[in-house]
Design a protein around this motif. Structure first.
Motif, PDB file in Angstrom:
ATOM      1  N   VAL A   8      41.843 -23.649  48.855  1.00 27.06           N
ATOM      2  CA  VAL A   8      42.591 -23.086  49.975  1.00 27.06           C
ATOM      3  C   VAL A   8      44.077 -23.187  49.669  1.00 27.06           C
ATOM      4  N   GLY A   9      44.831 -22.114  49.953  1.00 23.95           N
ATOM      5  CA  GLY A   9      46.256 -22.100  49.674  1.00 23.95           C
ATOM      6  C   GLY A   9      46.984 -23.232  50.358  1.00 23.95           C
ATOM      7  N   GLY A  10      48.016 -23.761  49.680  1.00 27.36           N
ATOM      8  CA  GLY A  10      48.829 -24.803  50.253  1.00 27.36           C
ATOM      9  C   GLY A  10      48.255 -26.199  50.130  1.00 27.36           C
ATOM     10  N   MET A  19      44.469 -24.394  37.994  1.00 28.52           N
ATOM     11  CA  MET A  19      43.700 -23.240  38.421  1.00 28.52           C
ATOM     12  C   MET A  19      44.530 -21.981  38.207  1.00 28.52           C
ATOM     13  N   GLU A  20      43.929 -20.975  37.618  1.00 25.87           N
ATOM     14  CA  GLU A  20      44.662 -19.742  37.348  1.00 25.87           C
ATOM     15  C   GLU A  20      44.916 -18.980  38.657  1.00 25.87           C
ATOM     16  N   PRO A  21      46.172 -18.584  38.910  1.00 24.52           N
ATOM     17  CA  PRO A  21      46.446 -17.815  40.129  1.00 24.52           C
ATOM     18  C   PRO A  21      46.021 -16.358  39.988  1.00 24.52           C
ATOM     19  N   GLU A  22      45.878 -15.694  41.116  1.00 24.29           N
ATOM     20  CA  GLU A  22      45.641 -14.260  41.109  1.00 24.29           C
ATOM     21  C   GLU A  22      46.941 -13.527  40.786  1.00 24.29           C
ATOM     22  N   ILE A  31      51.405 -17.551  43.369  1.00 22.35           N
ATOM     23  CA  ILE A  31      51.150 -18.993  43.339  1.00 22.35           C
ATOM     24  C   ILE A  31      51.170 -19.563  44.743  1.00 22.35           C
ATOM     25  N   GLN A  32      50.076 -20.265  45.102  1.00 27.13           N
ATOM     26  CA  GLN A  32      49.963 -20.781  46.465  1.00 27.13           C
ATOM     27  C   GLN A  32      49.771 -22.293  46.548  1.00 27.13           C
ATOM     28  N   ASN A  33      49.719 -22.995  45.429  1.00 27.05           N
ATOM     29  CA  ASN A  33      49.581 -24.451  45.469  1.00 27.05           C
ATOM     30  C   ASN A  33      49.929 -25.055  44.110  1.00 27.05           C
ATOM     31  N   GLY A  34      49.934 -26.397  44.060  1.00 26.17           N
ATOM     32  CA  GLY A  34      50.283 -27.093  42.836  1.00 26.17           C
ATOM     33  C   GLY A  34      49.304 -26.888  41.697  1.00 26.17           C
ATOM     34  N   TYR A  35      48.035 -26.659  42.033  1.00 29.36           N
ATOM     35  CA  TYR A  35      47.034 -26.391  41.007  1.00 29.36           C
ATOM     36  C   TYR A  35      47.428 -25.153  40.196  1.00 29.36           C
ATOM     37  N   SER A  56      52.852 -28.743  48.741  1.00 26.98           N
ATOM     38  CA  SER A  56      53.256 -30.066  48.287  1.00 26.98           C
ATOM     39  C   SER A  56      52.677 -30.358  46.910  1.00 26.98           C
ATOM     40  N   LEU A  57      53.500 -30.999  46.070  1.00 29.32           N
ATOM     41  CA  LEU A  57      53.011 -31.468  44.775  1.00 29.32           C
ATOM     42  C   LEU A  57      52.466 -32.890  44.859  1.00 29.32           C
TER      43      LEU A  57
END
Length: 207
Positions: A8-10, A19-22, A31-35, A56-57
């Motif tokens: 889930v984003g954020g 994790m590869e972003p779309e 990019i929606q999160n630190g992953y 948040s990281l």
């Protein structure tokens, strides 16, 4: 490194999973999160990216080295950054970092000339140091032994063909050089070179 299924984003980053972003229709990474930020830092220093959420990281750091693309924060914040290196290390060749807010801590010790950290950008010391930081906010407390800056550090160009630029940015974080002979600055630490770098419409209200 653990590769995860889509989150889930954020979501708060765990400091290791990637994790590869779309991408959008123009090939820009969303990019929606630190992953996803961590994956981007490890795999692409020349691609374009855009943040789509604040996130948040989780008290960890991510560093994107020798970046040459356009990174658009899209008005979002990366929070809880904690690392020994800045988010961007030595951007170059026309890189653009814009519309981004970062909060947290950058803390490093070492040789005065090799340890130059900034709230967003570090070590812009290169014949290819042609980059722009614009419409950015740093709420990062920066501590190091050399050229510390609220936005950027050691942003020095050695060529008349290159000119690092900082425009429409501000800093609220504390900037500290611990060895007594460093060159800290609210916007840029050691801001010199040929030609004089361009700082426009920026301000600092940190310590």
């Amino acid at each position: 490194v653990v590769i995860a299924m889509r989150e889930v984003g954020g979501a708060i980053w765990d400091g290791k999973t990637q994790m590869e972003p779309e991408k959008d229709e123009n090939g820009v990474y969303l990019i929606q999160n630190g992953y996803e930020l961590s994956w981007f830092a490890s795999n692409h220093n020349n691609a374009n990216a855009k943040l789509v959420e604040d996130f948040s990281l989780g008290g960890f750091g991510v560093s994107i080295s020798s970046y040459t693309g356009t990174f658009d924060g899209n008005g979002h914040y990366i929070t809880d950054f904690f690392g020994s290196k800045s988010l961007f290390q030595s951007p170059r060749n026309g890189a653009v970092i814009k519309n981004l807010g970062v909060s947290g801590i950058v803390e490093q010790n070492g040789n005065q000339w090799t340890v130059a950290q900034g709230g967003i950008v570090a070590n812009g010391f290169s014949t290819a140091a042609d980059f722009t930081v614009e419409n950015c906010v740093s709420r990062v407390n920066v501590t190091g032994t050399g050229a510390c800056g609220g936005i950027a550090s050691f942003a020095e160009s050695q060529s008349s063909m290159t000119m690092p630029k900082i425009k429409n940015c501000y800093n609220t974080g504390t900037v500290t050089s611990t060895n007594g002979i460093g060159y800290p600055g609210g916007i840029g630490g050691i801001y010199e070179g040929n030609p004089i770098q361009h700082v426009e419409n920026c301000y600092d209200i940190g310590d």
